[in-house]
Write a protein that holds these residues in place. Structure first.
Motif, mmCIF file in Angstrom:
data_model
loop_
_atom_site.group_PDB
_atom_site.id
_atom_site.type_symbol
_atom_site.label_atom_id
_atom_site.label_comp_id
_atom_site.label_asym_id
_atom_site.label_seq_id
_atom_site.Cartn_x
_atom_site.Cartn_y
_atom_site.Cartn_z
ATOM 1 N N ASN A 1 41.266 45.499 -3.019
ATOM 2 C CA ASN A 1 40.598 44.216 -2.764
ATOM 3 C C ASN A 1 40.798 43.268 -3.929
ATOM 4 O O ASN A 1 39.861 42.898 -4.609
ATOM 5 C CB ASN A 1 39.099 44.356 -2.493
ATOM 6 N N ARG A 2 42.025 42.896 -4.141
ATOM 7 C CA ARG A 2 42.340 41.995 -5.237
ATOM 8 C C ARG A 2 41.919 40.583 -4.858
ATOM 9 O O ARG A 2 42.161 40.122 -3.748
ATOM 10 C CB ARG A 2 43.840 42.050 -5.471
ATOM 11 N N ILE A 3 41.252 39.918 -5.814
ATOM 12 C CA ILE A 3 40.849 38.534 -5.559
ATOM 13 C C ILE A 3 41.485 37.654 -6.624
ATOM 14 O O ILE A 3 41.268 37.870 -7.815
ATOM 15 C CB ILE A 3 39.313 38.376 -5.609
ATOM 16 N N ASP A 4 42.270 36.693 -6.239
ATOM 17 C CA ASP A 4 42.967 35.798 -7.168
ATOM 18 C C ASP A 4 43.690 36.570 -8.276
ATOM 19 O O ASP A 4 43.637 36.199 -9.437
ATOM 20 C CB ASP A 4 41.983 34.825 -7.848
ATOM 21 N N GLY A 5 44.314 37.634 -7.928
ATOM 22 C CA GLY A 5 45.052 38.394 -8.938
ATOM 23 C C GLY A 5 44.187 39.329 -9.752
ATOM 24 O O GLY A 5 44.699 40.147 -10.505
ATOM 25 N N GLU A 6 42.858 39.210 -9.641
ATOM 26 C CA GLU A 6 41.981 40.090 -10.420
ATOM 27 C C GLU A 6 41.700 41.376 -9.647
ATOM 28 O O GLU A 6 41.240 41.326 -8.515
ATOM 29 C CB GLU A 6 40.636 39.400 -10.693
ATOM 30 N N PRO A 7 41.980 42.525 -10.251
ATOM 31 C CA PRO A 7 41.639 43.777 -9.567
ATOM 32 C C PRO A 7 40.130 43.983 -9.568
ATOM 33 O O PRO A 7 39.416 43.421 -10.400
ATOM 34 C CB PRO A 7 42.329 44.839 -10.405
ATOM 35 N N CYS A 8 39.626 44.814 -8.619
ATOM 36 C CA CYS A 8 38.177 44.920 -8.474
ATOM 37 C C CYS A 8 37.557 45.978 -9.384
ATOM 38 O O CYS A 8 36.374 45.950 -9.661
ATOM 39 C CB CYS A 8 37.842 45.252 -7.017
ATOM 40 N N HIS A 9 38.361 46.940 -9.849
ATOM 41 C CA HIS A 9 37.887 48.036 -10.699
ATOM 42 C C HIS A 9 36.963 48.999 -9.992
ATOM 43 O O HIS A 9 36.434 49.919 -10.587
ATOM 44 C CB HIS A 9 37.161 47.551 -11.962
ATOM 45 N N THR A 10 36.694 48.781 -8.714
ATOM 46 C CA THR A 10 35.749 49.665 -8.044
ATOM 47 C C THR A 10 36.384 50.389 -6.865
ATOM 48 O O THR A 10 35.806 51.334 -6.343
ATOM 49 C CB THR A 10 34.531 48.881 -7.525
ATOM 50 N N CYS A 11 37.573 49.963 -6.442
ATOM 51 C CA CYS A 11 38.168 50.631 -5.287
ATOM 52 C C CYS A 11 38.778 51.955 -5.741
ATOM 53 O O CYS A 11 38.937 52.220 -6.918
ATOM 54 C CB CYS A 11 39.210 49.745 -4.624
ATOM 55 N N ARG A 12 39.108 52.759 -4.736
ATOM 56 C CA ARG A 12 39.729 54.054 -4.960
ATOM 57 C C ARG A 12 40.889 53.999 -5.935
ATOM 58 O O ARG A 12 40.974 54.793 -6.875
ATOM 59 C CB ARG A 12 40.281 54.485 -3.605
ATOM 60 N N ASN A 13 41.805 53.061 -5.687
ATOM 61 C CA ASN A 13 43.000 52.990 -6.514
ATOM 62 C C ASN A 13 42.685 52.607 -7.953
ATOM 63 O O ASN A 13 43.209 53.210 -8.886
ATOM 64 C CB ASN A 13 44.002 52.001 -5.911
ATOM 65 N N CYS A 14 41.825 51.607 -8.130
ATOM 66 C CA CYS A 14 41.478 51.184 -9.488
ATOM 67 C C CYS A 14 40.839 52.329 -10.255
ATOM 68 O O CYS A 14 41.173 52.589 -11.408
ATOM 69 C CB CYS A 14 40.521 50.006 -9.447
ATOM 70 N N ILE A 15 39.910 53.025 -9.599
ATOM 71 C CA ILE A 15 39.205 54.116 -10.266
ATOM 72 C C ILE A 15 40.195 55.185 -10.697
ATOM 73 O O ILE A 15 40.148 55.699 -11.809
ATOM 74 C CB ILE A 15 38.139 54.722 -9.321
ATOM 75 N N ILE B 1 47.037 45.254 -20.914
ATOM 76 C CA ILE B 1 47.804 44.430 -19.977
ATOM 77 C C ILE B 1 48.535 45.319 -18.983
ATOM 78 O O ILE B 1 48.549 45.057 -17.781
ATOM 79 C CB ILE B 1 48.768 43.505 -20.741
ATOM 80 N N ALA B 2 49.107 46.429 -19.479
ATOM 81 C CA ALA B 2 49.830 47.339 -18.583
ATOM 82 C C ALA B 2 48.889 47.906 -17.526
ATOM 83 O O ALA B 2 49.203 47.936 -16.340
ATOM 84 C CB ALA B 2 50.474 48.457 -19.383
ATOM 85 N N THR B 3 47.703 48.323 -17.947
ATOM 86 C CA THR B 3 46.748 48.898 -16.999
ATOM 87 C C THR B 3 46.298 47.846 -15.994
ATOM 88 O O THR B 3 46.226 48.104 -14.792
ATOM 89 C CB THR B 3 45.516 49.443 -17.751
ATOM 90 N N MET B 4 46.028 46.642 -16.508
ATOM 91 C CA MET B 4 45.578 45.569 -15.618
ATOM 92 C C MET B 4 46.653 45.246 -14.588
ATOM 93 O O MET B 4 46.356 45.051 -13.413
ATOM 94 C CB MET B 4 45.269 44.310 -16.441
ATOM 95 N N LEU B 5 47.896 45.206 -15.042
ATOM 96 C CA LEU B 5 48.989 44.880 -14.126
ATOM 97 C C LEU B 5 49.107 45.964 -13.056
ATOM 98 O O LEU B 5 49.225 45.662 -11.866
ATOM 99 C CB LEU B 5 50.292 44.743 -14.926
ATOM 100 N N THR B 6 49.021 47.227 -13.497
ATOM 101 C CA THR B 6 49.107 48.329 -12.544
ATOM 102 C C THR B 6 47.985 48.224 -11.519
ATOM 103 O O THR B 6 48.189 48.376 -10.325
ATOM 104 C CB THR B 6 48.982 49.675 -13.288
ATOM 105 N N LYS B 7 46.783 47.954 -12.017
ATOM 106 C CA LYS B 7 45.646 47.833 -11.097
ATOM 107 C C LYS B 7 45.851 46.682 -10.144
ATOM 108 O O LYS B 7 45.586 46.794 -8.941
ATOM 109 C CB LYS B 7 44.356 47.617 -11.885
ATOM 110 N N SER B 8 46.343 45.563 -10.665
ATOM 111 C CA SER B 8 46.554 44.417 -9.791
ATOM 112 C C SER B 8 47.556 44.745 -8.700
ATOM 113 O O SER B 8 47.471 44.219 -7.595
ATOM 114 C CB SER B 8 47.066 43.219 -10.590
ATOM 115 N N ILE B 9 48.530 45.606 -9.032
ATOM 116 C CA ILE B 9 49.526 45.963 -8.025
ATOM 117 C C ILE B 9 48.895 46.843 -6.948
ATOM 118 O O ILE B 9 49.149 46.676 -5.762
ATOM 119 C CB ILE B 9 50.727 46.678 -8.691
ATOM 120 N N PHE B 10 48.069 47.798 -7.373
ATOM 121 C CA PHE B 10 47.570 48.794 -6.425
ATOM 122 C C PHE B 10 46.225 48.440 -5.789
ATOM 123 O O PHE B 10 45.870 49.001 -4.767
ATOM 124 C CB PHE B 10 47.432 50.160 -7.112
ATOM 125 N N CYS B 11 45.464 47.538 -6.432
ATOM 126 C CA CYS B 11 44.083 47.310 -5.993
ATOM 127 C C CYS B 11 44.010 46.918 -4.518
ATOM 128 O O CYS B 11 44.828 46.166 -4.012
ATOM 129 C CB CYS B 11 43.446 46.215 -6.838
#
Lengths: 380, 328
Positions: free
Chosen positions: B56-70, B44-54
Motif C-alpha cells: 500500500n504505497r502512498i506517493d512513493g512512501e512505503p507503509c512499513h506495516t504491510c507483510r512485505n515491509c515487515i 536509502i537502500a531499505t527504503m527503496l526496497t520497501k517502496s518497490i515491494f510495499c
C-alpha cells in the motif's frame, strides 16, 4: 491458535515437510515449520525457498478424527526442536497452543513444552493453486517421466537454464526434455485432457527439485495433479503439496537438433549392448572423456573397443539383430550411452547414426516416445 | 529515518531523484549509492526496497506495516537478497549464490532485489561474476550496490549502474544535533569532524577508550615539544598498546591531523575554525613551536602514514617513523 492432534499423524506430516527444510538458508524464517490451523484441518509447511512442501492433516478422515477443538490461527516453530519434541511426547494426543506473543505451548500427558515461535506473516506466501491450469497423472507415470529425463540435466551452472527439465504440453502430448548440450533425453506421453485445451511450453523445472520429488512420491496407483503458475509449479497428491520454483529464461529449441534421416541403423538387445559398453568403459575410465569406440563389421557384428595406452585395451565382438546402411566407425562417451540404455526397459533398442561426426539417436524398438540423443566424441 | 521526507532532510538531491523514479515507475536495473559512512546509504537502500515491494504505497512512501515491509525489516523477505562481506571481502561464492538465486523464478513474485553492501570489497573474481548478470538484467530485477569508496569499484560495473552520490553531512548541522542530545559544544565539534554518523558520535561520547585516546594525542604533542628523547619510548609503551587495531590507529592519526589543522588555523589567524577548543592554550603553544612550513610537512607525513596503514605497513615502525618526521 489451538488444537489437539493425533501424534502419529503429526509425526508423519513433520517428516514430509522436513524434507524441504535445509539448515543452510539465507532467510532466517525458513529454518522454521509453519503450522496453520483452519476449520478443515492442520497444514504444515516447510521450505528452503527452492522447493516447498505442504502437508495437510484433515480434521476428519474416513470417520477417524485426527484433530479436534481447533481454533484457527498460524505460527512458525523452529524446525530444529519441534520434530524431536513431538516424537518423544508420552501420549498419543498432543495439544498445541500458540498465543499472540508467539509463544507455543505443547502439552501431552504431564509433559509441557514452551517454545518461542515466530510470526507466521513473516513466512513466504506460497502461490494459491489455480485449478484451471492443471492436469493429472498417475504417480508411477510421473516417476517414470522424471527417471527417464532428469539424469541428462546439466550439472554446471554456466547455462543455468540447462540445469532444468523442460516440460511442454502441446498437441495432446506431454513432453519432458533435458539436455546438458552433449546429450539429450526426451520422453513423450500422450495425455487426454478432459478440460479445455491447456498449453504451456516454456516451463523449466530445476533438475534438483524433480529428483527430490521423485523421492517423495510413493510408487502406487494414486494420481498426482500438476498445476503451473507464473513462477512456481505445484505437484499435488492427496494430502501433500510439493511446490518448486522454476528456472527463469527461455529453454533452447531442441526439436530441430534431432536428425530426421539416418545412414546406419542398428537393432540390438538392450542388456547385451549395455553390458558390453560397460565392460569396455572399465579401461576407458582412466582417460577423462570415458571414450569407447564402436565399429560395424560384417554379419551384423559390432566391435566395441577401448584403449588407454597406459592401462591397456579391450576388444569385444557383439552380435546384433541387424545392421542396415553404411559402414560406421564412431567414438562416444560410454557414460552417456550407459545412462541412456539404463532407462530403457524394453528388450531391444534401435540406434540410428548419421555419420561419425553427427549425433545419434537411441530409442527402444517400437516405442517412439522415448528418445535419447548423444553427441559423438571426435577422435583421431 | 523511516520515510523519504525525513531522509530528504539529510539527502535532498538523492531522495528527490529516487522518489521521482518510484512515482513514475521508472526504477532502473542497477543503482550504485556512494557516500561516506553515516550518509544514510543503508536507510536509502531499505527504503527503496520497501517502496518497490510495499503493498500500500502512498506517493512513493512505503507503509512499513504491510507483510512485505515487515519482512524486509526483519530480513525475511524471500525475494530480497542482501550480500555483506564475509570477513574482509565479498567472495566469489557469495556472488555465485546470488547467480543461482537469479536463474530461478521468484518465490512470491518475479520482482527481485539484491543489495550488496560495501560493494568495493568484492574480490576481482566476484566483481566479474556480478558483471555478468548486471549486463543481462532481467526485467524485474533491481541491484542496489552500496559503497563508501566509489573508486574501489571496477569501471565496468560502475558504467552499468545509475550512480547516485550522497552528500557528506553538514558539520554544523551535525554539531547542533549532537549538542541537542546532550554532548558538550567542544566535544560535538570534535565528533562531527571525525565522523558523519550521529550514532558513532554518541558512542564516542560514552567511550572510555576514546577519551583516553584523546589524552594520548595531547600527551604525544607535549612530548614532541618538550621531551623529544622519550617520544619513542612513549610510542612503544603507551601509544601502541592503546591503538592496537589498525582501525584504532587510523582514528588516532585522524585526531593528530585535526590537531595540526588547528595549529595551521592558529598560524594563519583563523582561530574560529579551531576544533580542539578546550586545548586552545596548547594549540597556541604548538603554533609557536612549529612554523607554517613545519606544519605543512607534518600534515603531509601524516596523510602518507594513513595511506600506509592500509598497505599493511608495520604499525609500530610507521608510528616511529612518523614521530621522527614530526620532530623539528
Amino acid at each position: 491458535m489451538r488444537f489437539i492432534i493425533q501424534r502419529d499423524q503429526l509425526i508423519d506430516s513433520i517428516q514430509h515437510v522436513m524434507k524441504a527444510i535445509s539448515s543452510r538458508v539465507t532467510i532466517p524464517i525458513l529454518t522454521g515449520i509453519k503450522i496453520e490451523a483452519s476449520a478443515e484441518g492442520i497444514k504444515l509447511t516447510g521450505s528452503d525457498s527452492d522447493i516447498s512442501i505442504e502437508s495437510f492433516i484433515p480434521k476428519e478422515e474416513d470417520g477417524i478424527i485426527n484433530a479436534e477443538e481447533i481454533t484457527e490461527g498460524s505460527i512458525v516453530v523452529q524446525a530444529k526442536y519441534f520434530p524431536d519434541i513431538i516424537r518423544k511426547l508420552p501420549l498419543k494426543a498432543v495439544e498445541i497452543v500458540a498465543d499472540e506473543n508467539y509463544q507455543v505451548t505443547i502439552k501431552s500427558g504431564g509433559a509441557e513444552f514452551h517454545l518461542n515461535g515466530q510470526d507466521a506473516t513473516e513466512y513466504p506466501q506460497l502461490p494459491v493453486l489455480h485449478t484451471d491450469n492443471s492436469f493429472t497423472l498417475k504417480n508411477e507415470v510421473l516417476k517414470d517421466l522424471i527417471k527417464q529425463t532428469v539424469f541428462a540435466v546439466s550439472t554446471v551452472e554456466t547455462r543455468p537454464i540447462l540445469t532444468g527439465v523442460n516440460m511442454k504440453l502441446e498437441e495432446g502430448f506431454l513432453n519432458f526434455v533435458a539436455t546438458d548440450s552433449h546429450r539429450l533425453a526426451s520422453r513423450k506421453l500422450p495425455v487426454d485432457l478432459e478440460t479445455e485445451q491447456i498449453d504451456f511450453k516454456n516451463v523449466v523445472i530445476p533438475g534438483k527439485s524433480l529428483s527430490e520429488l521423485n523421492k517423495i512420491i510413493e510408487d502406487n496407483e494414486d494420481t498426482i495433479t500438476i498445476s503451473v503458475t507464473e513462477n512456481q509449479i505445484l505437484f499435488q497428491t492427496k494430502h501433500l503439496y510439493f511446490l518448486s520454483r522454476l528456472l527463469d529464461g527461455n529453454y533452447p529449441e531442441t526439436s530441430r537438433l534431432i536428425p530426421d534421416q539416418s545412414k546406419t541403423v542398428i537393432y540390438a538387445k538392450t542388456k547385451e549392448l549395455l553390458q558390453a559398453i560397460d565392460r569396455a568403459s572399465l579401461l576407458a575410465k582412466e582417460n577423462r572423456n570415458n571414450v569407447v569406440k564402436l565399429q560395424t563389421k560384417e554379419n551384423d557384428q559390432l566391435e566395441i573397443t577401448s584403449n588407454t595406452p597406459e592401462v591397456g585395451e579391450v576388444v569385444e565382438d557383439l552380435s546384433t539383430d541387424s545392421i542396415d546402411g553404411e559402414e560406421l566407425k564412431i567414438s562416444f562417451s560410454a557414460k552417456y550411452v550407459i545412462d541412456a540404455l539404463k532407462i530403457i526397459e524394453e528388450e531391444k533398442v534401435k540406434i540410428e547414426f548419421t555419420g561419425a561426426m553427427r549425433p545419434f539417436i537411441i530409442r527402444p524398438m517400437d516405442n517412439e516416445h522415448i528418445l535419447q540423443l548423444i553427441l559423438p566424441v571426435r577422435t583421431y | 529515518m523511516n520515510n523519504w521526507k525525513e531522509l530528504a532532510t539529510i539527502q535532498p538531491v538523492a531522495t528527490k531523484m529516487i522518489v521521482n523514479m518510484i512515482e513514475r515507475n521508472r526504477i532502473s536495473h542497477a543503482y550504485l549509492f556512494h557516500g561516506q559512512k553515516g550518509t544514510g546509504k543503508n536507510q536509502i537502500a531499505t527504503m527503496l526496497t520497501k517502496s518497490i515491494f510495499c503493498l500500500n504505497r502512498i506517493d512513493g512512501e512505503p507503509c512499513h506495516t504491510c507483510r512485505n515491509c515487515i519482512r524486509i525489516t526483519s530480513g525475511n523477505h524471500p525475494d530480497v537478497h542482501k550480500i555483506v562481506p564475509e570477513g574482509a571481502s565479498i567472495k566469489k561464492d557469495q556472488i555465485l549464490h546470488l547467480q543461482k538465486e537469479f536463474s530461478y523464478t521468484g518465490l512470491e513474485s518475479n520482482r527481485k532485489v539484491y543489495i550488496i553492501q560495501d560493494a568495493d570489497k568484492m574480490t576481482v573474481n566476484a566483481a566479474n561474476k556480478l558483471l555478468k548478470f548486471l549486463e543481462e538484467p532481467s526485467q524485474q530485477t533491481t541491484a542496489i550496490l552500496l559503497t563508501d569508496n566509489v573508486n574501489g569499484i571496477i569501471q565496468t560495473i560502475r558504467s552499468r549502474c545509475q550512480i547516485i552520490a550522497l552528500q557528506p553531512l553538514n558539520e554544523n548541522k551535525m554539531q547542533t544535533v549532537l549538542q541537542e542530545s546532550g554532548i558538550t559544544a567542544s566535544n560535538a565539534r570534535l565528533f562531527s569532524a571525525i565522523t558523519n554518523n550521529v550514532e558513532d558520535a554518541k558512542m564516542f561520547d560514552q567511550d572510555e577508550w576514546f577519551a583516553q585516546a584523546r589524552n594520548l594525542v595531547v600527551q604525544l604533542i607535549e612530548m614532541l615539544q618538550h621531551k623529544k628523547d622519550e617520544v619513542l619510548l612513549f610510542i612503544q609503551k603507551q601509544w601502541m598498546p592503546h591503538f592496537s587495531e589498525r582501525s584504532q590507529l587510523q582514528l588516532g592519526l585522524d585526531l593528530l591531523i585535526l590537531w595540526y589543522k588547528d595549529v595551521m588555523y592558529q598560524l594563519i589567524g583563523k582561530e574560529e575554525y579551531i576544533i580542539f577548543h578546550a586545548y586552545l592554550d596548547k594549540i597556541e603553544e604548538s603554533a609557536l613551536y612549529w612554523s607554517r612550513e613545519d606544519t605543512t610537512q607534518i600534515l603531509y607525513a601524516m596523510m602518507e602514514a594513513k595511506k600506509r596503514i592500509n598497505q599493511n605497513v608495520h604499525p609500530t615502525l610507521l608510528m616511529e617513523q612518523l614521530t621522527l618526521r614530526m620532530q623539528r
